[in-house]
Every structure is written in C-alpha cells, then in structure tokens.
Design an enzyme around this catalytic site. Structure first.
Site, short mmCIF file in Angstrom:
data_model
loop_
_atom_site.label_atom_id
_atom_site.label_comp_id
_atom_site.label_asym_id
_atom_site.label_seq_id
_atom_site.Cartn_x
_atom_site.Cartn_y
_atom_site.Cartn_z
N LYS A 47 0.82 -1.21 0.00
CA LYS A 47 0.00 0.00 0.00
C LYS A 47 0.86 1.27 0.00
O LYS A 47 0.53 2.23 -0.72
CB LYS A 47 -0.98 -0.01 1.17
CG LYS A 47 -2.08 -1.07 1.04
CD LYS A 47 -3.14 -0.93 2.12
CE LYS A 47 -4.05 -2.14 2.19
NZ LYS A 47 -4.67 -2.51 0.91
N THR A 62 -10.22 -0.95 -3.97
CA THR A 62 -10.82 -1.68 -2.86
C THR A 62 -10.55 -0.93 -1.56
O THR A 62 -9.59 -0.17 -1.46
CB THR A 62 -10.27 -3.11 -2.78
OG1 THR A 62 -8.83 -3.07 -2.72
CG2 THR A 62 -10.69 -3.93 -3.99
N THR A 117 -9.41 -0.16 1.92
CA THR A 117 -8.41 0.71 2.56
C THR A 117 -7.57 1.43 1.52
O THR A 117 -7.28 2.62 1.67
CB THR A 117 -7.50 -0.13 3.48
OG1 THR A 117 -8.32 -0.82 4.43
CG2 THR A 117 -6.53 0.76 4.22
N THR A 118 -7.16 0.72 0.47
CA THR A 118 -6.36 1.36 -0.57
C THR A 118 -7.11 2.54 -1.16
O THR A 118 -6.56 3.63 -1.34
CB THR A 118 -5.99 0.36 -1.67
OG1 THR A 118 -5.31 -0.77 -1.10
CG2 THR A 118 -5.09 1.01 -2.72
N ASP A 161 -12.42 -7.46 -4.63
CA ASP A 161 -11.80 -8.00 -5.85
C ASP A 161 -12.88 -8.57 -6.78
O ASP A 161 -12.80 -8.41 -8.00
CB ASP A 161 -10.78 -9.09 -5.50
CG ASP A 161 -9.59 -8.55 -4.72
OD1 ASP A 161 -9.19 -7.41 -5.00
OD2 ASP A 161 -9.09 -9.26 -3.84
N HIS A 171 -8.19 -14.53 1.39
CA HIS A 171 -9.09 -14.31 0.26
C HIS A 171 -8.39 -14.56 -1.07
O HIS A 171 -8.68 -13.92 -2.08
CB HIS A 171 -9.69 -12.90 0.32
CG HIS A 171 -8.71 -11.79 0.08
ND1 HIS A 171 -7.65 -11.54 0.91
CD2 HIS A 171 -8.66 -10.83 -0.88
CE1 HIS A 171 -6.97 -10.50 0.46
NE2 HIS A 171 -7.56 -10.05 -0.63
#
Length: 288
Positions: A166, A189, A191-192, A223, A250
C-alpha cells in the site's frame, strides 16, 4: 530484450486465436525492438505452422511444457549463472479454464516475474500495450493502431494493492497523479481506495468528490466486484501491486479477478508490479 512466450491451446488453435491476433498487431514492433522470444514448444510450432515471424532470428524454440519448457522459462526469469540465459519478463496468454494454467510452473512463472519486478503479460491487451510502451521508450513514433490504450478519458482504471505494498501504491499514485487523473474513472478496494482519496484531497482534488470510487475491501469481496467491472468491459486497465510472499485468506477472490482479466484477453491490460506500472506511465507521457 528477451521475453518468454507461451500460450494455452485455446489461444493458438484457430486462425483468429489470441496468439495470432497479438502477432499480427505487433510483428513490426517485435522486429523494430529486436525482441528475443524464448518460446515453449507447442506455441513455437503454432507460430511456425501459421507462417508468422518468418526468418526472424529472435525466436527460439524451447521444449514442450510437459518436457519442462515452461520450467526453463521460470529459471530464466530468475536468471542463470552463465549470463546468457535470462529473461526480462514473460508473455503467457492464459485460457482461464485450461488446468495447465494453474500447474506449479505456470504459477511460479508469474510469481518470479512479480518478485523480480518484471512484466508478466497474461492477456493480448497487456502484451500489445507492452510492445507499444517499449517502442515509445526507444524513441519510435507512436503506433496509431495502439491509440485505444491511451484514450484515458474513455477508460476506467483499477488501483489495488496488498497490505505490504500500500505505501508503494500511494507513492506511485502521488508521483503520477496528473496522468492518473486523466482517466474517466478510478476504482479501488477498501483501505487502498480510502488512502488514495486522502492523498488526492491533500493535492487539491475537490473535497466533496472521491478521486477513487471505493468498493469493499479485498477480503469482503472488493476484488470480485472489480472483476465484474472487468467482465462487463467497464474497466480497461488494472494496476494490482501483488505481494507474492504472503498467503492470503481471500486468495480465491484474487484469483477470480485475475481470471476475469484473462477471460476478456483483448480488452484489459493488467500490471502487477510498481516497476512495470511506472514504465507505462513514463511511456504515456512520452506519447502525450
């Protein structure tokens, strides 16, 4: 420059197959760049049978995949001691329903490209785009037939990064903020996406507008949501900074997104390392 080259059977079994589509679009660029193609057996045989890359000295035949051809490409991405056997990346045109695409050597090929910051090009669009990037870096005139890759005002860009990467995604986006802002839409997505919005607001982006449209976090299905955009041809470029060193709960969702990209092989460009993404940004600025 040298790339490994392989294509699943679907992509070379018909005249209009993906491998031949890429070669028809890029043969002149391949010759201009004097690109070395270390080609797995069945893929090489298909190119030869189709009468493509005639008399081109840069293409080399490797064993069939079942005889270790793909494994050899993995070793050359890492680099071998003699100095002559090294690859600068790999083109592997993947059929997402071909089981050989998840054999250990296929997964290792991508993993080692990511680890070493080299391009792993799994779609026709990615391979087509890469050739144009390298042409631009060589100072060659832009290929007008590659213009669609640079119509950013008509495209959606996905920006995704695993936890360890990140900070690199934020640095990349800040460094290339003006260029990335030319996209019609950006998605990300959880937090990013939030961190990218905070960065954009700090640079003067209107505070009441998100710079990135946020989807769920990766573990909660983000995703998969972006994969749906890709499948609907509503996302044309994915920049996904992957961490190859950490197992993720995930993982299936990540693979789903990658599978979506290869399903629409002619439509979506995917870049998986900061080095490859930055090289594309620099080329886009050269093209103007």
């Amino acid at each position: 420059m040298r790339l490994g080259l392989a294509a699943n059977r679907l992509h070379h079994q018909a005249e209009d197959a993906a491998l031949f589509s890429w070669l028809r679009a890029c043969e002149s660029g391949i010759r201009e760049l004097q690109l070395g193609l270390h080609t797995v057996g069945r893929t090489y045989d298909a190119i030869h049978a189709a009468g493509m890359l005639k008399a081109y000295p840069g293409i080399r035949r490797y064993p069939y995949g079942r005889e270790g051809g793909l494994m050899k490409l993995v070793a050359e991405v890492v680099g071998l001691d003699d100095g002559e056997r090294h690859l600068d990346g790999a083109i592997y045109l993947i059929d997402p329903v071909d089981p050989s695409s998840i054999f250990p050597e296929a997964l290792a090929l991508k993993r080692q490209c990511v680890i070493h910051g080299k391009p792993f090009l799994s779609t026709v669009a990615s391979a087509r785009d890469w050739v144009e990037v390298e042409r631009l870096h060589q100072g060659l005139a832009p290929d007008r037939n590659a213009q669609r890759f640079y119509d950013l005002g008509q495209q959606t860009l996905a920006l995704i990064a695993h936890d360890a990467l990140k900070p690199q995604m934020l640095a990349f986006a800040e460094r290339n903020f003006d260029l990335l802002s030319r996209f019609a839409r950006r998605v990300g997505t959880g937090t990013t996406g939030q961190k990218l919005n905070e960065m954009a607001w700090s640079k003067g982006w209107p505070a009441d507008q998100p710079w990135v449209d946020r989807y769920q976090s990766g573990p909660l299905g983000g995703d998969a949501q972006i994969a749906d955009l890709v499948l609907e041809r509503r996302c044309q470029r994915v920049i996904f900074f992957e961490d190859p060193h950490v197992a993720r709960q995930h993982e299936a969702d990540i693979q789903l997104l990658e599978r979506a990209v290869t399903t629409v092989t002619h439509e979506t460009v995917c870049m998986t390392t900061p080095q490859v993404a930055q090289r594309w940004c620099d080329a886009a600025l050269l093209r103007g």
